[in-house]
Write a protein that holds these residues in place. Structure first.
Motif, PDB file in Angstrom:
ATOM      1  N   GLY A  70       0.798  -1.216   0.000  1.00 57.34           N
ATOM      2  CA  GLY A  70       0.000   0.000   0.000  1.00 57.34           C
ATOM      3  C   GLY A  70       0.832   1.268   0.000  1.00 57.34           C
ATOM      4  O   GLY A  70       0.285   2.372  -0.066  1.00 57.34           O
ATOM      5  N   TYR A  71       2.151   1.136   0.048  1.00 60.75           N
ATOM      6  CA  TYR A  71       3.039   2.297   0.094  1.00 60.75           C
ATOM      7  C   TYR A  71       4.084   2.236  -1.017  1.00 60.75           C
ATOM      8  O   TYR A  71       4.392   1.169  -1.551  1.00 60.75           O
ATOM      9  N   SER A  72       4.602   3.405  -1.350  1.00 57.02           N
ATOM     10  CA  SER A  72       5.628   3.522  -2.380  1.00 57.02           C
ATOM     11  C   SER A  72       6.862   4.168  -1.776  1.00 57.02           C
ATOM     12  O   SER A  72       6.772   4.908  -0.790  1.00 57.02           O
ATOM     13  N   LEU A  73       8.019   3.883  -2.387  1.00 54.61           N
ATOM     14  CA  LEU A  73       9.295   4.343  -1.838  1.00 54.61           C
ATOM     15  C   LEU A  73      10.153   4.989  -2.926  1.00 54.61           C
ATOM     16  O   LEU A  73      10.201   4.509  -4.061  1.00 54.61           O
ATOM     17  N   GLY A  74      10.817   6.059  -2.574  1.00 56.00           N
ATOM     18  CA  GLY A  74      11.773   6.711  -3.458  1.00 56.00           C
ATOM     19  C   GLY A  74      12.854   7.360  -2.618  1.00 56.00           C
ATOM     20  O   GLY A  74      12.928   7.136  -1.409  1.00 56.00           O
ATOM     21  N   TYR A  75      13.681   8.181  -3.247  1.00 54.15           N
ATOM     22  CA  TYR A  75      14.714   8.888  -2.493  1.00 54.15           C
ATOM     23  C   TYR A  75      14.906  10.278  -3.072  1.00 54.15           C
ATOM     24  O   TYR A  75      14.595  10.547  -4.234  1.00 54.15           O
ATOM     25  N   TYR A  76      15.427  11.159  -2.238  1.00 53.76           N
ATOM     26  CA  TYR A  76      15.687  12.533  -2.643  1.00 53.76           C
ATOM     27  C   TYR A  76      17.081  12.925  -2.190  1.00 53.76           C
ATOM     28  O   TYR A  76      17.427  12.782  -1.013  1.00 53.76           O
ATOM     29  N   ASP A  77      17.909  13.391  -3.146  1.00 54.58           N
ATOM     30  CA  ASP A  77      19.231  13.910  -2.835  1.00 54.58           C
ATOM     31  C   ASP A  77      19.149  15.427  -2.772  1.00 54.58           C
ATOM     32  O   ASP A  77      18.879  16.079  -3.784  1.00 54.58           O
ATOM     33  N   SER A  78      19.368  15.984  -1.596  1.00 58.67           N
ATOM     34  CA  SER A  78      19.292  17.430  -1.443  1.00 58.67           C
ATOM     35  C   SER A  78      20.644  18.076  -1.746  1.00 58.67           C
ATOM     36  O   SER A  78      21.670  17.613  -1.253  1.00 58.67           O
ATOM     37  N   PRO A  79      20.637  19.139  -2.531  1.00 58.44           N
ATOM     38  CA  PRO A  79      21.898  19.821  -2.820  1.00 58.44           C
ATOM     39  C   PRO A  79      22.436  20.620  -1.632  1.00 58.44           C
ATOM     40  O   PRO A  79      23.619  20.930  -1.588  1.00 58.44           O
ATOM     41  N   SER A  80      21.563  20.942  -0.683  1.00 59.45           N
ATOM     42  CA  SER A  80      22.014  21.814   0.410  1.00 59.45           C
ATOM     43  C   SER A  80      21.462  21.466   1.795  1.00 59.45           C
ATOM     44  O   SER A  80      22.120  21.732   2.804  1.00 59.45           O
ATOM     45  N   VAL A  81      20.276  20.873   1.875  1.00 60.65           N
ATOM     46  CA  VAL A  81      19.665  20.611   3.179  1.00 60.65           C
ATOM     47  C   VAL A  81      20.338  19.413   3.850  1.00 60.65           C
ATOM     48  O   VAL A  81      20.394  18.323   3.283  1.00 60.65           O
ATOM     49  N   THR A  82      20.846  19.628   5.056  1.00 61.96           N
ATOM     50  CA  THR A  82      21.567  18.567   5.757  1.00 61.96           C
ATOM     51  C   THR A  82      20.764  17.921   6.872  1.00 61.96           C
ATOM     52  O   THR A  82      21.238  17.003   7.537  1.00 61.96           O
ATOM     53  N   ASN A  83      19.552  18.414   7.088  1.00 62.31           N
ATOM     54  CA  ASN A  83      18.696  17.860   8.140  1.00 62.31           C
ATOM     55  C   ASN A  83      17.287  17.692   7.596  1.00 62.31           C
ATOM     56  O   ASN A  83      16.748  18.601   6.966  1.00 62.31           O
ATOM     57  N   VAL A  84      16.694  16.533   7.857  1.00 64.63           N
ATOM     58  CA  VAL A  84      15.387  16.228   7.282  1.00 64.63           C
ATOM     59  C   VAL A  84      14.317  17.243   7.668  1.00 64.63           C
ATOM     60  O   VAL A  84      13.350  17.457   6.927  1.00 64.63           O
ATOM     61  N   SER A  85      14.480  17.913   8.793  1.00 60.05           N
ATOM     62  CA  SER A  85      13.491  18.905   9.218  1.00 60.05           C
ATOM     63  C   SER A  85      13.391  20.065   8.229  1.00 60.05           C
ATOM     64  O   SER A  85      12.394  20.779   8.194  1.00 60.05           O
ATOM     65  N   GLY A  86      14.429  20.246   7.403  1.00 59.92           N
ATOM     66  CA  GLY A  86      14.420  21.328   6.427  1.00 59.92           C
ATOM     67  C   GLY A  86      13.851  20.948   5.069  1.00 59.92           C
ATOM     68  O   GLY A  86      13.724  21.794   4.182  1.00 59.92           O
ATOM     69  N   ILE A  87      13.491  19.677   4.890  1.00 63.17           N
ATOM     70  CA  ILE A  87      12.921  19.215   3.619  1.00 63.17           C
ATOM     71  C   ILE A  87      11.460  19.649   3.528  1.00 63.17           C
ATOM     72  O   ILE A  87      10.700  19.530   4.499  1.00 63.17           O
ATOM     73  N   THR A  88      11.045  20.124   2.345  1.00 59.89           N
ATOM     74  CA  THR A  88       9.667  20.559   2.136  1.00 59.89           C
ATOM     75  C   THR A  88       8.987  19.714   1.074  1.00 59.89           C
ATOM     76  O   THR A  88       9.646  18.966   0.332  1.00 59.89           O
ATOM     77  N   LEU A  89       7.677  19.845   0.990  1.00 55.31           N
ATOM     78  CA  LEU A  89       6.902  19.130  -0.022  1.00 55.31           C
ATOM     79  C   LEU A  89       7.318  19.563  -1.423  1.00 55.31           C
ATOM     80  O   LEU A  89       7.369  18.743  -2.347  1.00 55.31           O
ATOM     81  N   THR A  90       7.663  20.823  -1.582  1.00 60.25           N
ATOM     82  CA  THR A  90       8.130  21.331  -2.879  1.00 60.25           C
ATOM     83  C   THR A  90       9.437  20.660  -3.287  1.00 60.25           C
ATOM     84  O   THR A  90       9.631  20.307  -4.458  1.00 60.25           O
TER      85      THR A  90
END
Length: 201
Positions: free
Chosen positions: A98-118
């Motif tokens: 029922g769930y899907s998985l992917g990954y995101y490489d951030s160019p600058s954010v070093t803490n997950v709290s700074g990740i946004t939906l955008t």
């Protein structure tokens, strides 16, 4: 005089009864607070929480999977969990039904709290698991087979959603692997997986 004494006696009795009743009502309050504190805390939208799973194995290559609810930030039965931690020292994160998985490489954010939906709006959700990183396989940790040391891939985040696209999903989580540590040289082996989860939807 007798009437006055009778009134005083009745008045004292009424005060005593009222005092006992109030005391009983107040005695129930701590229990109610305790019940509320023991309830599972759901991660709110845009909230970030630290999570951890621990496990023990007789062999460094045979780890029992641990189902985990990212919503409640706690281990859970498979039916109410979104992912499971399994395989190499329980360091692999694998999607459940029922769930899907992917990954995101951030160019600058070093803490997950700074990740946004955008930030993750265009992430592809076509993976079944994120484990050991290599030249041919995308993972979220590097594994040294000689020393058995696991190092999280910096600024790489697991993305979990209840749909095959971020836009269509009604529940979206981003997970940052903080550390996978193990103790034991000949067995039994104990592993601890530390991570942070942010809920975006």
């Amino acid at each position: 005089m007798k009437n006055t004494l009778l009134k005083l006696t009745l008045g004292v009795a009424m005060i005593a009864v009222l005092g006992t009743a109030c005391k009983k009502e107040n005695e129930g309050t701590p229990d109610q607070k305790l019940a509320l504190n023991s309830a599972k805390a759901v991660i709110p939208v845009d909230g970030t929480e630290a999570g951890q799973v621990t496990n023990t194995s007789a062999s460094p290559t045979a780890w029992t999977a641990i189902n985990y609810s990212l919503l409640n930030n706690a281990t859970a039965p498979a039916l109410t969990a979104q992912v499971k931690f399994e395989s190499n020292f329980n360091g692999n994160i694998t999607k459940l039904s029922g769930y899907s998985l992917g990954y995101y490489d951030s160019p600058s954010v070093t803490n997950v709290s700074g990740i946004t939906l955008t930030d993750i709006s265009s992430v592809s959700l076509g993976l079944s698991t994120l484990g050991s990183n290599s030249a041919t396989t995308v993972g979220w940790y590097d594994y040294n087979r000689t020393t058995r040391v696991i190092t999280p891939v910096a600024q790489r985040y697991a993305v979990v959603a209840n749909n095959t696209s971020i836009a269509a999903a009604t529940a979206v989580y981003v997970v940052q692997l903080d550390a996978v540590t193990a103790t034991g040289t000949t067995g039994p082996f104990t592993t601890t997986v530390d991570f942070h989860t942010k809920r975006l939807k």
